[in-house]
Design a protein around this motif. Structure first.
Motif, mmCIF file in Angstrom:
data_model
loop_
_atom_site.group_PDB
_atom_site.id
_atom_site.type_symbol
_atom_site.label_atom_id
_atom_site.label_comp_id
_atom_site.label_asym_id
_atom_site.label_seq_id
_atom_site.Cartn_x
_atom_site.Cartn_y
_atom_site.Cartn_z
ATOM 1 N N MET A 1 0.808 -1.202 0.000
ATOM 2 C CA MET A 1 0.000 0.000 0.000
ATOM 3 C C MET A 1 0.852 1.267 0.000
ATOM 4 S SD MET A 1 -3.279 -0.668 2.466
ATOM 5 C CE MET A 1 -4.026 0.880 2.043
ATOM 6 N N LEU A 2 2.108 1.133 0.337
ATOM 7 C CA LEU A 2 2.948 2.322 0.435
ATOM 8 C C LEU A 2 3.328 2.914 -0.918
ATOM 9 C CD1 LEU A 2 5.340 1.351 3.367
ATOM 10 C CD2 LEU A 2 3.241 2.708 3.446
ATOM 11 N N SER A 3 3.075 2.184 -1.992
ATOM 12 C CA SER A 3 3.446 2.693 -3.311
ATOM 13 C C SER A 3 2.476 3.767 -3.811
ATOM 14 C CB SER A 3 3.523 1.546 -4.316
ATOM 15 O OG SER A 3 2.255 0.930 -4.437
ATOM 16 N N VAL A 4 1.395 3.985 -3.082
ATOM 17 C CA VAL A 4 0.388 4.971 -3.465
ATOM 18 C C VAL A 4 0.078 5.823 -2.234
ATOM 19 C CG1 VAL A 4 -1.984 5.261 -4.300
ATOM 20 C CG2 VAL A 4 -0.594 3.381 -5.162
ATOM 21 N N VAL A 5 -0.072 7.124 -2.423
ATOM 22 C CA VAL A 5 -0.361 7.999 -1.291
ATOM 23 C C VAL A 5 -1.761 7.727 -0.749
ATOM 24 C CG1 VAL A 5 1.239 9.819 -1.981
ATOM 25 C CG2 VAL A 5 -1.134 9.878 -2.794
ATOM 26 N N ALA A 6 -1.930 8.036 0.512
ATOM 27 C CA ALA A 6 -3.195 7.765 1.197
ATOM 28 C C ALA A 6 -4.382 8.419 0.500
ATOM 29 C CB ALA A 6 -3.112 8.223 2.648
ATOM 30 N N SER A 7 -4.189 9.600 -0.048
ATOM 31 C CA SER A 7 -5.318 10.297 -0.674
ATOM 32 C C SER A 7 -5.910 9.506 -1.836
ATOM 33 C CB SER A 7 -4.906 11.701 -1.128
ATOM 34 O OG SER A 7 -3.865 11.630 -2.084
ATOM 35 N N VAL A 8 -5.080 8.744 -2.542
ATOM 36 C CA VAL A 8 -5.600 7.909 -3.637
ATOM 37 C C VAL A 8 -6.421 6.767 -3.065
ATOM 38 C CG1 VAL A 8 -4.977 6.375 -5.543
ATOM 39 C CG2 VAL A 8 -3.770 8.546 -5.241
ATOM 40 N N TRP A 9 -5.892 6.084 -2.035
ATOM 41 C CA TRP A 9 -6.669 5.004 -1.403
ATOM 42 C C TRP A 9 -7.979 5.563 -0.846
ATOM 43 C CZ3 TRP A 9 -5.189 0.658 -3.100
ATOM 44 C CH2 TRP A 9 -3.841 0.309 -3.227
ATOM 45 N N ASN A 10 -7.912 6.738 -0.231
ATOM 46 C CA ASN A 10 -9.106 7.365 0.338
ATOM 47 C C ASN A 10 -10.144 7.644 -0.741
ATOM 48 O OD1 ASN A 10 -7.294 9.520 2.698
ATOM 49 N ND2 ASN A 10 -7.619 7.331 2.752
ATOM 50 N N GLU A 11 -9.683 8.125 -1.878
ATOM 51 C CA GLU A 11 -10.599 8.433 -2.984
ATOM 52 C C GLU A 11 -11.212 7.161 -3.567
ATOM 53 O OE1 GLU A 11 -12.551 11.461 -5.041
ATOM 54 O OE2 GLU A 11 -11.391 11.448 -3.194
ATOM 55 N N ILE A 12 -10.434 6.089 -3.633
ATOM 56 C CA ILE A 12 -10.984 4.805 -4.078
ATOM 57 C C ILE A 12 -12.080 4.370 -3.118
ATOM 58 C CG2 ILE A 12 -10.495 2.341 -4.412
ATOM 59 C CD1 ILE A 12 -7.661 3.233 -5.390
ATOM 60 N N TRP A 22 -11.602 -5.569 5.040
ATOM 61 C CA TRP A 22 -10.210 -5.162 5.183
ATOM 62 C C TRP A 22 -9.957 -3.855 4.425
ATOM 63 C CZ3 TRP A 22 -6.354 -4.172 1.719
ATOM 64 C CH2 TRP A 22 -5.073 -4.001 2.254
ATOM 65 N N ALA A 23 -10.356 -3.805 3.161
ATOM 66 C CA ALA A 23 -10.140 -2.609 2.341
ATOM 67 C C ALA A 23 -10.988 -1.441 2.827
ATOM 68 C CB ALA A 23 -10.424 -2.902 0.878
ATOM 69 N N LYS A 24 -12.203 -1.711 3.263
ATOM 70 C CA LYS A 24 -13.065 -0.637 3.767
ATOM 71 C C LYS A 24 -12.401 0.077 4.932
ATOM 72 C CE LYS A 24 -17.277 -2.848 2.208
ATOM 73 N NZ LYS A 24 -18.442 -3.665 2.575
ATOM 74 N N GLU A 25 -11.624 -0.637 5.701
ATOM 75 C CA GLU A 25 -10.889 -0.022 6.809
ATOM 76 C C GLU A 25 -9.561 0.566 6.331
ATOM 77 O OE1 GLU A 25 -8.714 -1.320 10.955
ATOM 78 O OE2 GLU A 25 -10.428 -2.499 10.264
ATOM 79 N N ALA A 26 -8.758 -0.241 5.647
ATOM 80 C CA ALA A 26 -7.399 0.171 5.276
ATOM 81 C C ALA A 26 -7.383 1.331 4.285
ATOM 82 C CB ALA A 26 -6.631 -1.018 4.703
ATOM 83 N N PHE A 27 -8.289 1.352 3.332
ATOM 84 C CA PHE A 27 -8.281 2.386 2.310
ATOM 85 C C PHE A 27 -8.703 3.750 2.866
ATOM 86 C CE2 PHE A 27 -8.773 -0.193 -1.904
ATOM 87 C CZ PHE A 27 -7.757 -1.038 -1.514
ATOM 88 N N CYS A 28 -9.277 3.792 4.057
ATOM 89 C CA CYS A 28 -9.736 5.052 4.653
ATOM 90 C C CYS A 28 -8.709 5.683 5.590
ATOM 91 C CB CYS A 28 -11.045 4.817 5.408
ATOM 92 S SG CYS A 28 -12.414 4.437 4.292
ATOM 93 N N LEU A 29 -7.603 5.016 5.810
ATOM 94 C CA LEU A 29 -6.583 5.519 6.726
ATOM 95 C C LEU A 29 -5.855 6.723 6.138
ATOM 96 C CD1 LEU A 29 -5.017 2.102 7.783
ATOM 97 C CD2 LEU A 29 -6.586 3.519 9.136
ATOM 98 N N ASP A 30 -5.417 7.622 7.021
ATOM 99 C CA ASP A 30 -4.556 8.705 6.560
ATOM 100 C C ASP A 30 -3.144 8.138 6.359
ATOM 101 O OD1 ASP A 30 -3.379 8.503 9.109
ATOM 102 O OD2 ASP A 30 -4.236 10.381 9.821
ATOM 103 N N GLN A 31 -2.219 8.971 5.895
ATOM 104 C CA GLN A 31 -0.887 8.454 5.562
ATOM 105 C C GLN A 31 -0.193 7.849 6.776
ATOM 106 O OE1 GLN A 31 0.231 8.454 2.217
ATOM 107 N NE2 GLN A 31 1.442 6.853 3.186
ATOM 108 N N GLN A 32 -0.298 8.501 7.927
ATOM 109 C CA GLN A 32 0.322 7.940 9.127
ATOM 110 C C GLN A 32 -0.330 6.611 9.508
ATOM 111 O OE1 GLN A 32 3.156 9.093 10.703
ATOM 112 N NE2 GLN A 32 3.004 7.053 11.589
ATOM 113 N N GLY A 33 -1.636 6.534 9.345
ATOM 114 C CA GLY A 33 -2.341 5.282 9.629
ATOM 115 C C GLY A 33 -1.893 4.160 8.717
ATOM 116 N N ILE A 34 -1.695 4.463 7.431
ATOM 117 C CA ILE A 34 -1.210 3.453 6.489
ATOM 118 C C ILE A 34 0.202 3.022 6.870
ATOM 119 C CG2 ILE A 34 -0.446 3.105 4.098
ATOM 120 C CD1 ILE A 34 -2.958 4.648 3.213
#
Length: 124
Positions: A1-12, A22-34
């Motif tokens: 997941m580190l290859s993409v910034v948190a804002s992209v995961w958040n937008e997905i 798992w993704a519903k939780e992980a994709f919503c984390l901020d960068q520090q959370g990731i």
């Protein structure tokens, strides 16, 4: 997941239907959370005496594999095909193992470890 910034995961997560809790939780984390999540997962998997290259490949590939439909729909929605560099389409475990083996120069035994991890249950 580190290859993409948190804002992209958040937008997905915000714009797509995710298939896994798992993704519903992980994709919503901020960068520090990731970053923290990644560190915890590394520690958990290292405690199982898995090779670090296998662990890193697994953590990169798992979201691509389990949420491939959402990721593909997001890439098409935003129209930025350059995102495919960081978010390649991974549809099968075989594809994930091939990609992980090539990216990290995994040995056959490491590739088997990666396959076993990708085929196993999700643990977050």
């Amino acid at each position: 997941m580190l290859s993409v910034v948190a804002s992209v995961w958040n937008e997905i997560a915000r714009t797509q239907i995710l298939q896994t809790d798992w993704a519903k939780e992980a994709f919503c984390l901020d960068q520090q959370g990731i970053n923290d999540f990644h560190s915890r997962e590394c520690e958990r998997l290292q405690a199982q005496h898995l090779d670090l290259d296998v662990i890193l490949a697994y953590l990169d590939l798992r979201p691509l594999l389990i949420e491939n439909v959402a990721i593909t729909n997001f890439v098409l929605m935003v129209g930025d095909l350059d995102l495919r560099q960081a978010l390649p389409e991974v549809v099968t475990v075989d594809e994930a193992v091939i990609l992980g083996s090539a990216d990290r120069c995994l040995s056959q035994s490491q590739a088997k470890q990666l396959r076993d991890l990708l085929c196993g249950p999700l643990k977050a």
